[in-house]
Design a protein around this motif. Structure first.
Motif, PDB file in Angstrom:
ATOM      1  N   ILE A 142       0.849  -1.200   0.000  1.00  0.00           N
ATOM      2  CA  ILE A 142       0.000   0.000   0.000  1.00  0.00           C
ATOM      3  C   ILE A 142       0.881   1.244   0.000  1.00  0.00           C
ATOM      4  O   ILE A 142       0.687   2.164  -0.811  1.00  0.00           O
ATOM      5  N   LYS A 143       1.851   1.276   0.895  1.00  0.00           N
ATOM      6  CA  LYS A 143       2.713   2.463   1.027  1.00  0.00           C
ATOM      7  C   LYS A 143       3.447   2.777  -0.274  1.00  0.00           C
ATOM      8  O   LYS A 143       3.619   3.945  -0.628  1.00  0.00           O
ATOM      9  N   SER A 144       3.900   1.734  -0.968  1.00  0.00           N
ATOM     10  CA  SER A 144       4.697   1.950  -2.182  1.00  0.00           C
ATOM     11  C   SER A 144       3.880   2.565  -3.309  1.00  0.00           C
ATOM     12  O   SER A 144       4.441   3.092  -4.270  1.00  0.00           O
ATOM     13  N   ARG A 145       2.576   2.517  -3.203  1.00  0.00           N
ATOM     14  CA  ARG A 145       1.711   3.042  -4.258  1.00  0.00           C
ATOM     15  C   ARG A 145       1.068   4.373  -3.885  1.00  0.00           C
ATOM     16  O   ARG A 145       0.199   4.862  -4.603  1.00  0.00           O
ATOM     17  N   CYS A 146       1.472   4.922  -2.745  1.00  0.00           N
ATOM     18  CA  CYS A 146       0.885   6.185  -2.266  1.00  0.00           C
ATOM     19  C   CYS A 146       1.942   7.264  -2.091  1.00  0.00           C
ATOM     20  O   CYS A 146       3.106   6.971  -1.790  1.00  0.00           O
ATOM     21  N   GLN A 147       1.517   8.500  -2.249  1.00  0.00           N
ATOM     22  CA  GLN A 147       2.335   9.638  -1.860  1.00  0.00           C
ATOM     23  C   GLN A 147       2.146   9.810  -0.358  1.00  0.00           C
ATOM     24  O   GLN A 147       1.013   9.911   0.117  1.00  0.00           O
ATOM     25  N   ILE A 148       3.242   9.832   0.404  1.00  0.00           N
ATOM     26  CA  ILE A 148       3.149   9.859   1.861  1.00  0.00           C
ATOM     27  C   ILE A 148       3.523  11.234   2.408  1.00  0.00           C
ATOM     28  O   ILE A 148       4.548  11.808   2.017  1.00  0.00           O
ATOM     29  N   TYR A 149       2.698  11.735   3.328  1.00  0.00           N
ATOM     30  CA  TYR A 149       2.941  13.021   3.974  1.00  0.00           C
ATOM     31  C   TYR A 149       3.014  12.785   5.483  1.00  0.00           C
ATOM     32  O   TYR A 149       2.013  12.406   6.103  1.00  0.00           O
ATOM     33  N   LYS A 150       4.160  13.008   6.067  1.00  0.00           N
ATOM     34  CA  LYS A 150       4.329  12.831   7.511  1.00  0.00           C
ATOM     35  C   LYS A 150       4.244  14.193   8.191  1.00  0.00           C
ATOM     36  O   LYS A 150       5.062  15.075   7.930  1.00  0.00           O
ATOM     37  N   LEU A 151       3.256  14.354   9.047  1.00  0.00           N
ATOM     38  CA  LEU A 151       3.036  15.632   9.707  1.00  0.00           C
ATOM     39  C   LEU A 151       3.837  15.717  11.000  1.00  0.00           C
ATOM     40  O   LEU A 151       3.669  14.896  11.899  1.00  0.00           O
ATOM     41  N   SER A 152       4.714  16.701  11.080  1.00  0.00           N
ATOM     42  CA  SER A 152       5.561  16.901  12.261  1.00  0.00           C
ATOM     43  C   SER A 152       4.862  17.825  13.251  1.00  0.00           C
ATOM     44  O   SER A 152       4.016  18.649  12.864  1.00  0.00           O
ATOM     45  N   PRO A 153       5.201  17.725  14.539  1.00  0.00           N
ATOM     46  CA  PRO A 153       4.612  18.630  15.534  1.00  0.00           C
ATOM     47  C   PRO A 153       4.882  20.089  15.180  1.00  0.00           C
ATOM     48  O   PRO A 153       5.933  20.426  14.621  1.00  0.00           O
ATOM     49  N   LEU A 154       3.940  20.962  15.503  1.00  0.00           N
ATOM     50  CA  LEU A 154       4.116  22.390  15.279  1.00  0.00           C
ATOM     51  C   LEU A 154       5.028  22.962  16.356  1.00  0.00           C
ATOM     52  O   LEU A 154       5.182  22.384  17.434  1.00  0.00           O
ATOM     53  N   ASN A 155       5.640  24.117  16.070  1.00  0.00           N
ATOM     54  CA  ASN A 155       6.445  24.763  17.098  1.00  0.00           C
ATOM     55  C   ASN A 155       5.523  25.557  18.041  1.00  0.00           C
ATOM     56  O   ASN A 155       4.321  25.703  17.787  1.00  0.00           O
ATOM     57  N   LYS A 156       6.086  26.067  19.116  1.00  0.00           N
ATOM     58  CA  LYS A 156       5.282  26.742  20.138  1.00  0.00           C
ATOM     59  C   LYS A 156       4.556  27.966  19.578  1.00  0.00           C
ATOM     60  O   LYS A 156       3.412  28.244  19.947  1.00  0.00           O
ATOM     61  N   GLU A 157       5.225  28.696  18.683  1.00  0.00           N
ATOM     62  CA  GLU A 157       4.607  29.890  18.117  1.00  0.00           C
ATOM     63  C   GLU A 157       3.392  29.520  17.265  1.00  0.00           C
ATOM     64  O   GLU A 157       2.358  30.204  17.292  1.00  0.00           O
ATOM     65  N   GLU A 158       3.504  28.417  16.508  1.00  0.00           N
ATOM     66  CA  GLU A 158       2.389  27.979  15.664  1.00  0.00           C
ATOM     67  C   GLU A 158       1.208  27.504  16.522  1.00  0.00           C
ATOM     68  O   GLU A 158       0.048  27.769  16.192  1.00  0.00           O
ATOM     69  N   ILE A 159       1.502  26.813  17.622  1.00  0.00           N
ATOM     70  CA  ILE A 159       0.432  26.379  18.524  1.00  0.00           C
ATOM     71  C   ILE A 159      -0.275  27.596  19.125  1.00  0.00           C
ATOM     72  O   ILE A 159      -1.507  27.624  19.248  1.00  0.00           O
ATOM     73  N   ARG A 160       0.503  28.606  19.481  1.00  0.00           N
ATOM     74  CA  ARG A 160      -0.095  29.829  20.048  1.00  0.00           C
ATOM     75  C   ARG A 160      -1.011  30.503  19.027  1.00  0.00           C
ATOM     76  O   ARG A 160      -2.116  30.955  19.369  1.00  0.00           O
ATOM     77  N   VAL A 161      -0.579  30.577  17.783  1.00  0.00           N
ATOM     78  CA  VAL A 161      -1.420  31.157  16.730  1.00  0.00           C
ATOM     79  C   VAL A 161      -2.702  30.339  16.576  1.00  0.00           C
ATOM     80  O   VAL A 161      -3.797  30.895  16.431  1.00  0.00           O
ATOM     81  N   TYR A 162      -2.561  29.019  16.615  1.00  0.00           N
ATOM     82  CA  TYR A 162      -3.736  28.136  16.514  1.00  0.00           C
ATOM     83  C   TYR A 162      -4.732  28.436  17.641  1.00  0.00           C
ATOM     84  O   TYR A 162      -5.929  28.566  17.394  1.00  0.00           O
ATOM     85  N   LEU A 163      -4.230  28.566  18.853  1.00  0.00           N
ATOM     86  CA  LEU A 163      -5.104  28.841  19.994  1.00  0.00           C
ATOM     87  C   LEU A 163      -5.735  30.227  19.885  1.00  0.00           C
ATOM     88  O   LEU A 163      -6.886  30.427  20.290  1.00  0.00           O
ATOM     89  N   ASP A 164      -4.976  31.175  19.343  1.00  0.00           N
ATOM     90  CA  ASP A 164      -5.528  32.520  19.148  1.00  0.00           C
ATOM     91  C   ASP A 164      -6.727  32.488  18.202  1.00  0.00           C
ATOM     92  O   ASP A 164      -7.660  33.292  18.321  1.00  0.00           O
ATOM     93  N   ASN A 165      -6.693  31.532  17.253  1.00  0.00           N
ATOM     94  CA  ASN A 165      -7.753  31.448  16.243  1.00  0.00           C
ATOM     95  C   ASN A 165      -9.012  30.719  16.725  1.00  0.00           C
ATOM     96  O   ASN A 165     -10.013  30.685  16.011  1.00  0.00           O
ATOM     97  N   ILE A 166      -8.947  30.107  17.911  1.00  0.00           N
ATOM     98  CA  ILE A 166     -10.129  29.370  18.392  1.00  0.00           C
ATOM     99  C   ILE A 166     -10.780  30.071  19.593  1.00  0.00           C
ATOM    100  O   ILE A 166     -11.456  29.433  20.391  1.00  0.00           O
ATOM    101  N   ASN A 167     -10.522  31.363  19.714  1.00  0.00           N
ATOM    102  CA  ASN A 167     -11.173  32.181  20.749  1.00  0.00           C
ATOM    103  C   ASN A 167     -10.850  31.680  22.153  1.00  0.00           C
ATOM    104  O   ASN A 167     -11.683  31.075  22.832  1.00  0.00           O
TER     105      ASN A 167
END
Length: 311
Positions: A137-162
């Motif tokens: 299955i893996k050999s026939r798919c384009q794979i995207y591995k999502l890495s953890p966000l940095n602290k600044e990105e998490i803060r922006v995310y929280l700012d966007n959810i009120n």
């Protein structure tokens, strides 16, 4: 592809391939729960269909596992949908959630369709880990591995959810708890029991220093009360131990994940030896294995606590 926090290189690369008409017909998005797999998959799907507005589309089909596993019969249903023509345009996207719940037989049943899907059909598989996904299955798919966000990105995310109802201390605690996973940060702010659990586990580490086996075993009741948060218990403990080791090694708070617990990390680093810390890590690992094999939760916690006393 809309306002999406993090994973910019993945998003830009995907959009470029869509614009060039070089998009693969099968994709796997990998990452822990709460990292944004679902949102990213839907953004990918809308981009494939050429849709900009964030809403439901009839040619984006979502399949979620309602049982302990995806079986062959479930895959047959998915394949039947895949073979239907798009309704609105010339493309359709099938998003399969909980990919790690696909049995080996189910994956084999899906393989031929992934190899040769009908024209205009795109498949996106979401999973927490690639370990249980077949190589075929893996050999026939384009794979995207999502890495953890940095602290600044998490803060922006929280700012966007009120998050205006929360103090700066609570937001910092949520960022620390998240370990780069935005869904975990949001859950922390909305679920007060997670804050309580984190404080209890901090208290547990101080009890380990005291080496009082009676008090430590009495602590079992406090932890078992959070039996609906088995994974959180072990993850929080592991993150504390990781921070203590890091601080002992580099004597610098910048490398600490639990930034709101710096003073505790410093004190624990002084009191705990590397031998003790490594023993705790081993016992946490053993507890994970026990829980994965569906062992009794209370017994698993008791064995773990006894193990913490062994060094």
């Amino acid at each position: 592809m809309g306002n999406f926090i993090g994973h910019k290189m993945i998003i830009d690369s995907f959009k470029k391939r869509v614009d060039l008409g070089e998009i693969s017909h099968a994709h796997i998005i990998v990452g822990p729960n709460g990292i944004g797999k679902s949102n990213l998959a839907n953004k990918f799907a809308r981009n494939i269909l050429g849709k900009l507005e964030e809403k439901e589309y009839i040619d984006i089909i979502n399949y979620r596992c309602k049982k302990a596993s995806f079986g062959v019969d479930d895959v047959r249903e998915i394949v039947e949908e895949i073979n239907k023509k798009p309704f609105e345009g010339d493309k359709k996207v099938i998003i399969i959630y909980d990919g790690n719940k696909l049995t080996v037989q189910a994956q084999n049943a899906l393989l031929k369709t992934i190899e040769e899907p009908p024209k205009g059909v795109f498949i996106i598989l979401l999973c927490e880990s690639l370990e249980l996904i077949l190589d075929t299955i893996k050999s026939r798919c384009q794979i995207y591995k999502l890495s953890p966000l940095n602290k600044e990105e998490i803060r922006v995310y929280l700012d966007n959810i009120n998050n205006s109802d929360f103090t700066e201390e609570e937001i910092n605690a949520a960022i620390a708890y998240s370990e780069g996973v935005p869904g975990r940060a949001e859950a922390f702010l909305k679920d007060s029991s997670l804050k309580e659990l984190r404080n209890i586990l901090e208290e547990l580490l101080y009890l380990i220093i005291k080496s009082n086996s009676i008090e430590l075993l009495d602590f079992e009741t406090k932890i078992v009360a959070f039996k609906d948060k088995k994974e959180d218990i072990l993850n929080i403990l592991a993150s504390f131990i990781r921070d203590i080791i890091v601080y002992k090694e580099i004597d610098d708070v910048n490398g600490i994940i639990n930034g709101d617990k710096v003073e505790s990390i410093k004190k624990l680093a002084i009191e705990m030896s590397y031998k003790k810390l490594n023993n705790i890590i081993d016992k946490i690992g053993e507890a994970r294995k026990s829980l994965l094999s569906n062992s009794n939760f209370q017994l698993t916690i008791r064995v773990m606590l006894i193990g913490f006393m062994e060094v």
